[in-house]
Design an enzyme around this catalytic site. Structure first.
Site, short mmCIF file in Angstrom:
data_model
loop_
_atom_site.label_atom_id
_atom_site.label_comp_id
_atom_site.label_asym_id
_atom_site.label_seq_id
_atom_site.Cartn_x
_atom_site.Cartn_y
_atom_site.Cartn_z
N CYS A 137 1.09 -0.94 -0.46
CA CYS A 137 -0.18 -0.14 -0.35
C CYS A 137 0.68 1.04 0.06
CB CYS A 137 -0.86 -0.07 1.58
SG CYS A 137 -2.28 1.20 0.91
N ASP A 177 -6.56 -4.11 11.38
CA ASP A 177 -5.27 -3.15 11.14
C ASP A 177 -5.13 -2.95 12.19
OD1 ASP A 177 -3.32 -1.50 10.88
OD2 ASP A 177 -4.82 -0.01 9.58
#
Length: 217
Positions: free
Chosen positions: A6, A130
């Protein structure tokens, strides 16, 4: 093992991601992030890329429909990643309106956060597990922080899920062994500075992730 790199900001980064066989490349559209891209810059990054077999993921934070429309109208995005305070209702609305797979990020710091994973599982195509950012943090993700992976040891969900938060080439093997994750998301862990990806670290991360997955079989 499916890996998402990412925070891609350059053509060379995207080429490195494709070369190492990652499954997803994330583009960040959040002005406060050091990995933020304008739509125009994102178009330049992907313009000449060979993205065959690579899913481009657009990461947004509490975006309005008009913002999502501009992104999707300009880029060959294959998945939306919602990384803000979007409610389950909002996730379902985005998924229905834009007819694209939606991945919802859920921050975890302790056991009390786990219930939200079940709430979002019902409406999202994928869940990103996360690390919850610390109080007062500027960014909802990409802070280089890990949570206690033992919190989700043995957990399973009916939707595909992805592990994120503080992953690096050095610790990804342990993360896979503790959680059983078959999808991983990394950003700061393959950087030399915020927003500056390193091709060697990307290759090392993917290699270590695959080795850990092979050991688990």
């Amino acid at each position: 093992m499916l890996v998402k790199i990412c925070g891609i900001r350059a053509r060379a980064d995207l080429a490195a991601v494709a070369r190492c066989g990652a499954a997803y490349a994330g583009l960040v559209f959040f002005p406060r992030s050091p990995r933020n891209l304008s739509i125009e810059d994102a178009r330049w990054v992907v313009a000449e890329a060979d993205t065959d077999g690579l899913t481009l993921v657009a990461l947004t934070v509490d975006a309005e429909d008009a913002d999502l429309e501009r992104i999707l109208g300009s880029l060959p995005v294959g998945m939306l990643q919602l990384h803000g305070r979007e409610s389950p209702e909002r996730v379902a609305e985005v998924r229905s309106r834009f007819q694209l797979p939606v991945m919802k990020a859920v921050g975890v710091a302790d056991e009390s956060d786990l219930a939200a994973l079940d709430d979002y599982e019902a409406v999202a195509d994928q869940i990103l597990v996360d690390a919850r950012p610390p109080a007062g943090a500027e960014l909802p993700g990409g802070n280089g922080l890990a949570f206690d992976w033992r919190l989700i040891r043995g957990r399973s969900w009916s939707r595909p899920w992805m592990l994120a938060g503080g992953l690096t080439p050095d610790n990804v093997g342990e993360a896979v062994r503790l959680t059983g994750a078959t999808q991983l998301d990394v950003s700061s862990g393959v950087e030399t500075a915020p927003g500056l990806k390193d091709a060697g670290l990307i290759e090392a991360f993917v290699g270590e992730a695959r080795a850990a997955a092979a050991e688990a079989v």
